[in-house]
Design an enzyme around this catalytic site. Structure first.
Site, PDB file in Angstrom:
ATOM      1  N   HIS A  51      37.090  25.681  42.362  1.00  0.00           N
ATOM      2  CA  HIS A  51      37.517  25.844  43.753  1.00  0.00           C
ATOM      3  C   HIS A  51      36.735  24.791  44.543  1.00  0.00           C
ATOM      4  O   HIS A  51      35.647  24.378  44.118  1.00  0.00           O
ATOM      5  CB  HIS A  51      37.183  27.246  44.263  1.00  0.00           C
ATOM      6  CG  HIS A  51      37.992  28.303  43.569  1.00  0.00           C
ATOM      7  ND1 HIS A  51      37.449  29.430  43.031  1.00  0.00           N
ATOM      8  CD2 HIS A  51      39.328  28.365  43.321  1.00  0.00           C
ATOM      9  CE1 HIS A  51      38.411  30.165  42.482  1.00  0.00           C
ATOM     10  NE2 HIS A  51      39.558  29.537  42.636  1.00  0.00           N
ATOM     11  N   ASP A  54      33.222  25.647  44.970  1.00  0.00           N
ATOM     12  CA  ASP A  54      32.386  25.680  43.760  1.00  0.00           C
ATOM     13  C   ASP A  54      31.693  24.324  43.616  1.00  0.00           C
ATOM     14  O   ASP A  54      30.628  24.220  43.029  1.00  0.00           O
ATOM     15  CB  ASP A  54      33.229  25.905  42.481  1.00  0.00           C
ATOM     16  CG  ASP A  54      33.846  27.293  42.419  1.00  0.00           C
ATOM     17  OD1 ASP A  54      33.191  28.258  42.844  1.00  0.00           O
ATOM     18  OD2 ASP A  54      35.000  27.396  41.946  1.00  0.00           O
ATOM     19  N   ASP A 250      45.245  43.160  39.646  1.00  0.00           N
ATOM     20  CA  ASP A 250      45.093  41.973  38.796  1.00  0.00           C
ATOM     21  C   ASP A 250      43.829  42.136  37.955  1.00  0.00           C
ATOM     22  O   ASP A 250      42.722  42.170  38.470  1.00  0.00           O
ATOM     23  CB  ASP A 250      44.981  40.753  39.721  1.00  0.00           C
ATOM     24  CG  ASP A 250      44.862  39.453  38.967  1.00  0.00           C
ATOM     25  OD1 ASP A 250      45.082  39.439  37.749  1.00  0.00           O
ATOM     26  OD2 ASP A 250      44.549  38.442  39.617  1.00  0.00           O
TER      27      ASP A 250
HETATM   28  C1  XLS Z   1      43.533  34.143  41.014  1.00  0.00           C
HETATM   29  C2  XLS Z   1      43.726  32.828  40.461  1.00  0.00           C
HETATM   30  C3  XLS Z   1      42.568  31.873  40.619  1.00  0.00           C
HETATM   31  C4  XLS Z   1      43.083  30.499  40.349  1.00  0.00           C
HETATM   32  C5  XLS Z   1      42.398  29.375  40.954  1.00  0.00           C
HETATM   33  O1  XLS Z   1      44.220  35.106  40.702  1.00  0.00           O
HETATM   34  O2  XLS Z   1      44.059  32.961  39.108  1.00  0.00           O
HETATM   35  O3  XLS Z   1      41.536  32.264  39.791  1.00  0.00           O
HETATM   36  O4  XLS Z   1      43.220  30.290  38.974  1.00  0.00           O
HETATM   37  O5  XLS Z   1      42.366  29.478  42.325  1.00  0.00           O
END
Ligand code: XLS
Ligand code: MG
Length: 364
Positions: A51, A54, A250
């Site tokens: 990100h 990061d 998720d």
């Molecule tokens: C979240 C996403 C994130 C992306 C990058 O659900 O998977 O981790 O891979 O922003």
């Protein structure tokens, strides 16, 4: 055929976490962010997913010169560790300006903030030597459908993609679709939506997709079919392998841990298409269990990778001539049994048969 070692693997630093969830705080002390890079190689990974923050912490408070200097410092750490930055993704879901989305926010100043973060992410990608911007469109959606004009929202997303393509004439944009969470309903929920945006953009060759297993499952779709769709359009830039136990929050579970056969099929589709032969990464986006002890906790990464390698072997020892014969005979009961016994390591006695029971020689 490629050996399993010819695949390149990546993960993001956020995958080594402290175990907080919406119902409880951290359960492990933080492992220093910059020390995570030293773990990659020994875990079997060479790619780092980023990100923007990061790379550059406290990014909103920094000037362009400070951002560039910080990015260069991270690049030298990556170079020393022999790591490759796979992509940079603007984190458009954290700041107060993104509470109602970024590119699709109803506030013009918040949309401007989202665009500026996108520019900064492209600048960072260039500084650290990555050619890709990932758009996980986290809050581009709504909690109630009447909150936004959906047609306008889709137009704004396309407009932003075109702006990014214009801002940098080399960067690729990889859209990572997800149907929900953190919003109730997200725009661009599937790879079909992402590929449509790619074709509608002003440079379709530079707009591709990143498919995360769990995101496809959350849309009620088969991840291997989603991958096949993107591959058929030569638009699969990356994958985030993980798993999901049904339609709920998720989960980012370990790869293959809930849906072993679906995991086998993802690798079957990727291998058949030669995915990875142009340097595409196998990304993992897996979450450590809150119950796991130790600092840093990395078993979820190494175990997912191990499952990937096991399943590559299963795909390579899968008898495609037998599969073809079963298809030819339209004996899908037989094919299913073959697949299941193959996955279980059971010796296969079954062969496809014609409707009157005669065994087909091609599959023996
Ligand atoms: C979240 C996403 C994130 C992306 C990058 O659900 O998977 O981790 O891979 O922003
Ligand atoms: Mg992901």
């Amino acid at each position: 055929m490629k050996s399993p070692s010819s695949y390149r693997f990546s993960f993001g630093p956020w995958n080594i976490s402290e175990g907080a969830d919406p119902f409880g705080p951290e359960v492990r002390p933080a492992y220093p962010h910059e020390q995570k890079y030293a773990l990659y190689k020994s875990l079997g990974f060479e790619g780092v997913q980023f990100h923007d923050d990061d790379v550059v912490t406290d990014i909103d408070a920094k000037s362009p010169a400070q951002i560039a200097a910080e990015a260069r410092r991270i690049k030298s750490i990556l170079d020393n560790e022999g790591l490759v930055p796979e992509f940079v993704a603007p984190r458009l879901w954290f700041a107060e300006q993104t509470v109602d989305g970024g590119y699709t926010s109803n506030s013009a100043s918040d949309r401007q903030y989202a665009w500026e973060r996108t520019q900064k992410s492209i600048d960072i990608a260039n500084e650290i030597g990555s050619g890709a911007l990932v758009l996980w469109l986290a809050r581009e959606g709504t909690y109630i459908r009447e909150a936004k004009d959906a047609k306008l929202a889709y137009e704004r997303i396309l407009e932003t993609i075109n702006r990014a393509l214009e801002y940098d004439d080399k960067i690729e944009i990889w859209i990572e679709p997800k149907p929900n969470e953190p919003t109730d309903q997200a725009y661009v929920p599937t790879i079909g939506h992402a590929v449509a945006l790619a074709y509608a953009s002003q440079d379709p060759n530079r707009v591709k997709g990143l498919i995360e297993t769990a995101h496809a499952q959350l849309a009620g779709l088969d991840p291997s079919d989603e991958m096949a769709f993107a591959l058929a359009h030569d638009k699969l830039a990356s994958v985030h392998l993980n798993d999901q136990n049904g339609l709920k929050y998720d989960q980012d579970k370990n790869f293959a841990s809930s849906n072993l056969r679906a995991a086998f099929n993802q690798i079957r589709v990727l291998e058949a298409a030669g995915y990875g032969s142009r340097g595409e990464f196998i990304g993992l986006d897996v979450k450590a269990m809150r119950t796991q002890k130790g600092v840093p906790v990395t078993e979820h990464l190494s175990n997912s990778l191990r499952m990937f390698h096991h399943l590559v072997e299963k795909v390579r020892s899968y008898d495609t001539a037998k599969e073809a014969a079963f298809r030819e005979a339209r004996d899908y009961e037989g094919l299913e049994l073959y697949v299941m016994e193959h996955l279980m390591g059971v010796h296969q006695a079954s062969s496809p048969s014609t409707p009157n029971g005669e065994v087909l020689s091609a599959a023996q």
